[in-house]
Design a protein around this motif. Structure first.
Motif, mmCIF file in Angstrom:
data_model
loop_
_atom_site.group_PDB
_atom_site.id
_atom_site.type_symbol
_atom_site.label_atom_id
_atom_site.label_comp_id
_atom_site.label_asym_id
_atom_site.label_seq_id
_atom_site.Cartn_x
_atom_site.Cartn_y
_atom_site.Cartn_z
ATOM 1 N N GLY A 1 1.312 -1.328 0.000
ATOM 2 C CA GLY A 1 0.106 -0.306 0.072
ATOM 3 C C GLY A 1 0.975 1.219 -0.035
ATOM 4 O O GLY A 1 1.979 1.419 0.144
ATOM 5 N N ALA A 2 0.523 2.201 0.023
ATOM 6 C CA ALA A 2 0.982 3.934 0.305
ATOM 7 C C ALA A 2 1.283 4.423 1.514
ATOM 8 O O ALA A 2 2.346 5.451 1.120
ATOM 9 C CB ALA A 2 -0.510 4.733 -0.212
ATOM 10 N N LEU A 3 0.932 3.454 2.263
ATOM 11 C CA LEU A 3 1.214 3.817 3.643
ATOM 12 C C LEU A 3 2.863 4.511 3.694
ATOM 13 O O LEU A 3 2.859 5.163 4.465
ATOM 14 C CB LEU A 3 1.006 3.889 4.615
ATOM 15 N N PRO A 4 3.536 2.628 3.561
ATOM 16 C CA PRO A 4 5.050 3.296 3.793
ATOM 17 C C PRO A 4 6.065 4.071 2.928
ATOM 18 O O PRO A 4 6.922 4.828 3.879
ATOM 19 C CB PRO A 4 5.329 1.399 3.596
ATOM 20 N N GLU A 5 5.495 4.164 1.872
ATOM 21 C CA GLU A 5 6.291 5.160 1.403
ATOM 22 C C GLU A 5 5.860 6.253 1.347
ATOM 23 O O GLU A 5 7.471 7.105 1.732
ATOM 24 C CB GLU A 5 5.763 5.108 -0.113
ATOM 25 N N GLU A 6 4.617 7.124 1.366
ATOM 26 C CA GLU A 6 5.110 8.352 1.976
ATOM 27 C C GLU A 6 5.035 8.693 3.572
ATOM 28 O O GLU A 6 5.559 9.797 3.824
ATOM 29 C CB GLU A 6 2.864 8.483 2.608
ATOM 30 N N LEU A 7 5.088 7.655 4.689
ATOM 31 C CA LEU A 7 5.589 8.121 5.396
ATOM 32 C C LEU A 7 6.950 8.253 6.008
ATOM 33 O O LEU A 7 7.444 9.130 6.783
ATOM 34 C CB LEU A 7 5.023 6.533 6.884
ATOM 35 N N VAL A 8 8.136 7.275 4.391
ATOM 36 C CA VAL A 8 9.171 7.564 4.891
ATOM 37 C C VAL A 8 9.495 8.777 4.091
ATOM 38 O O VAL A 8 10.583 9.938 4.416
ATOM 39 C CB VAL A 8 9.765 6.521 3.448
ATOM 40 N N ARG B 1 8.110 11.399 4.850
ATOM 41 C CA ARG B 1 7.868 12.669 5.642
ATOM 42 C C ARG B 1 8.794 12.659 6.307
ATOM 43 O O ARG B 1 9.105 13.452 7.824
ATOM 44 C CB ARG B 1 6.647 12.401 6.679
ATOM 45 N N LEU B 2 9.468 11.665 6.912
ATOM 46 C CA LEU B 2 10.509 11.484 7.709
ATOM 47 C C LEU B 2 11.950 12.271 7.654
ATOM 48 O O LEU B 2 12.786 11.760 6.737
ATOM 49 C CB LEU B 2 10.861 10.055 8.126
ATOM 50 N N SER B 3 12.490 12.916 8.332
ATOM 51 C CA SER B 3 13.745 13.195 8.782
ATOM 52 C C SER B 3 14.892 12.782 7.976
ATOM 53 O O SER B 3 16.049 13.051 7.719
ATOM 54 C CB SER B 3 14.091 14.486 9.737
ATOM 55 N N GLU B 4 15.236 11.636 8.729
ATOM 56 C CA GLU B 4 15.653 10.958 8.426
ATOM 57 C C GLU B 4 15.420 8.791 8.703
ATOM 58 O O GLU B 4 14.549 8.141 8.798
ATOM 59 C CB GLU B 4 16.523 10.164 9.876
ATOM 60 N N CYS C 1 12.223 -2.849 7.027
ATOM 61 C CA CYS C 1 12.096 -3.861 6.908
ATOM 62 C C CYS C 1 10.753 -4.561 5.979
ATOM 63 O O CYS C 1 9.885 -4.606 6.489
ATOM 64 C CB CYS C 1 12.017 -5.082 7.994
ATOM 65 N N ALA C 2 10.855 -5.766 5.779
ATOM 66 C CA ALA C 2 9.317 -6.097 5.088
ATOM 67 C C ALA C 2 9.195 -7.992 5.069
ATOM 68 O O ALA C 2 10.172 -8.689 5.077
ATOM 69 C CB ALA C 2 9.181 -6.238 3.374
ATOM 70 N N MET C 3 8.160 -8.714 5.382
ATOM 71 C CA MET C 3 7.396 -10.117 6.098
ATOM 72 C C MET C 3 7.609 -10.780 3.833
ATOM 73 O O MET C 3 6.876 -9.700 2.838
ATOM 74 C CB MET C 3 6.421 -10.595 6.525
ATOM 75 N N GLU C 4 8.152 -11.437 3.412
ATOM 76 C CA GLU C 4 7.825 -12.412 2.449
ATOM 77 C C GLU C 4 6.232 -12.184 1.925
ATOM 78 O O GLU C 4 5.685 -12.408 3.246
ATOM 79 C CB GLU C 4 8.557 -13.366 2.607
ATOM 80 N N GLY C 5 6.322 -12.014 0.863
ATOM 81 C CA GLY C 5 4.839 -11.974 0.612
ATOM 82 C C GLY C 5 4.222 -10.669 0.525
ATOM 83 O O GLY C 5 3.066 -10.162 -0.236
ATOM 84 N N PHE C 6 4.676 -9.962 0.924
ATOM 85 C CA PHE C 6 3.817 -8.355 1.380
ATOM 86 C C PHE C 6 5.270 -7.109 1.733
ATOM 87 O O PHE C 6 5.457 -6.578 2.600
ATOM 88 C CB PHE C 6 3.261 -7.977 2.503
ATOM 89 N N VAL C 7 6.160 -7.363 0.803
ATOM 90 C CA VAL C 7 6.820 -5.839 0.117
ATOM 91 C C VAL C 7 6.522 -4.836 -0.641
ATOM 92 O O VAL C 7 5.260 -4.635 -1.293
ATOM 93 C CB VAL C 7 8.001 -7.454 -0.585
ATOM 94 N N PRO C 8 6.277 -3.426 0.324
ATOM 95 C CA PRO C 8 5.996 -2.993 -0.684
ATOM 96 C C PRO C 8 6.644 -2.710 -1.878
ATOM 97 O O PRO C 8 7.826 -2.967 -2.289
ATOM 98 C CB PRO C 8 6.472 -1.667 0.354
ATOM 99 N N GLU C 9 6.388 -2.214 -2.677
ATOM 100 C CA GLU C 9 6.156 -1.801 -3.938
ATOM 101 C C GLU C 9 7.506 -0.694 -4.540
ATOM 102 O O GLU C 9 8.486 -0.706 -5.242
ATOM 103 C CB GLU C 9 5.147 -1.461 -5.092
ATOM 104 N N ARG C 10 7.280 0.170 -4.018
ATOM 105 C CA ARG C 10 8.623 0.794 -4.354
ATOM 106 C C ARG C 10 9.281 1.712 -3.342
ATOM 107 O O ARG C 10 9.666 2.517 -3.721
ATOM 108 C CB ARG C 10 7.292 2.322 -4.776
ATOM 109 N N LEU C 11 10.133 1.239 -2.725
ATOM 110 C CA LEU C 11 10.782 1.011 -1.258
ATOM 111 C C LEU C 11 11.550 0.208 -1.349
ATOM 112 O O LEU C 11 11.766 -0.938 -1.384
ATOM 113 C CB LEU C 11 10.079 1.230 -0.046
#
Length: 264
Positions: free
Chosen positions: A9-16, A18-21, A26-36
């Motif tokens: 989903g979009a939340l991990p990418e948007e969260l990253v 917004r972070l200063s650092e 980490c990601a579990m097999e089968g549920f890896v974010p597409e653009r990170l």
């Protein structure tokens, strides 16, 4: 140091973004974010080893963000570090969504890792109470929103979903395991003339450190197809992805977005 346990989903990418650092991802097999880019991929059978790796790298905080399903566990793959956690993992896989998340978060906390909410480390993922769109809800829509809050509260007891559609005080649809956009899609051929509101809020007793409900531009599009008048979300309890685009799309399509405070 922060580690992000990222799902789809979009939340991990948007969260990253917004972070200063940058966090350790980490990601579990089968549920890896597409653009990170994932620093540590892991199977559920190596969850104990993941905890050990995080501590060895100096991680002190973790954040769970994104969608993750319930994976099948292969007993032959369980490593020595994960073996003591098997009862907890089994409990998590057979519990409701909130219970499963509490169990997983408990594993990290027992290892001395603090669990941080996505909106805690990026507060602007939440919107303040009010209506930022050109369209505004009228008395009928506000009444439907209150009815939606009652329905979602009732759904919470059964751990069903976090959203519903209400029109003239009647529930047209309630969210299931398939999610909000699927629910809205079921209204694409509704037999009436349209109208109504999407109401979305966290479950009443939800641990808000993970799995807060979200809306985004796709939700606006789906609401239009469903013939709705607007969207109502609970203040402090629903993450808005691509906030500026969501507001712009609501304005373009004539929908309202109302962030309902506790007294609304």
């Amino acid at each position: 140091m922060l580690a992000l346990i990222a799902g789809t989903g979009a939340l991990p990418e948007e969260l990253v973004a917004r972070l200063s650092e940058p966090p350790l991802i980490c990601a579990m097999e089968g549920f890896v974010p597409e653009r990170l880019v994932v620093d540590i991929p892991f199977p559920i059978e190596h969850l104990g080893s993941l905890v050990e790796q995080l501590k060895a790298r100096g991680v002190t905080e973790i954040c769970l963000a994104g969608a993750v399903g319930r994976p099948a566990v292969d007993p032959a793959r369980i490593d020595a570090a994960t073996l003591p956690l098997v009862p907890v993992i089994q409990q998590a896989l057979t519990s409701g969504d909130d219970g499963a998340l509490r169990a997983v978060m408990g594993i990290f906390e027992s290892a001395g890792l603090a669990v941080r909410a996505a909106h805690e480390i990026a507060p602007d993922l939440l919107m303040p109470p009010g209506c930022p769109t050109k369209a505004q809800p009228g008395p009928a829509e506000l009444a439907d929103a209150k009815r939606g809050a009652e329905i979602v509260a009732a759904m919470s007891a059964a751990d069903i979903g976090q959203a519903c559609v209400v029109h003239r005080g009647q529930a047209l649809a309630v969210e299931s395991v398939f999610g909000t956009n699927w629910m809205l899609g079921t209204l694409g051929q509704r037999p009436d003339a349209g109208g109504g509101v999407l109401y979305k809020a966290p479950k009443s007793d939800q641990d808000r450190r993970a799995d807060l409900p979200t809306i985004g531009p796709d939700t606006v599009t789906a609401a239009v197809v469903a013939g709705l008048s607007g969207l109502v979300i609970a203040a402090g309890g629903v993450i808005v992805l691509e906030r500026d685009r969501v507001i712009a799309e609501c304005d373009r399509l004539g929908l309202f977005l109302f962030v309902a405070g506790p007294d609304a």
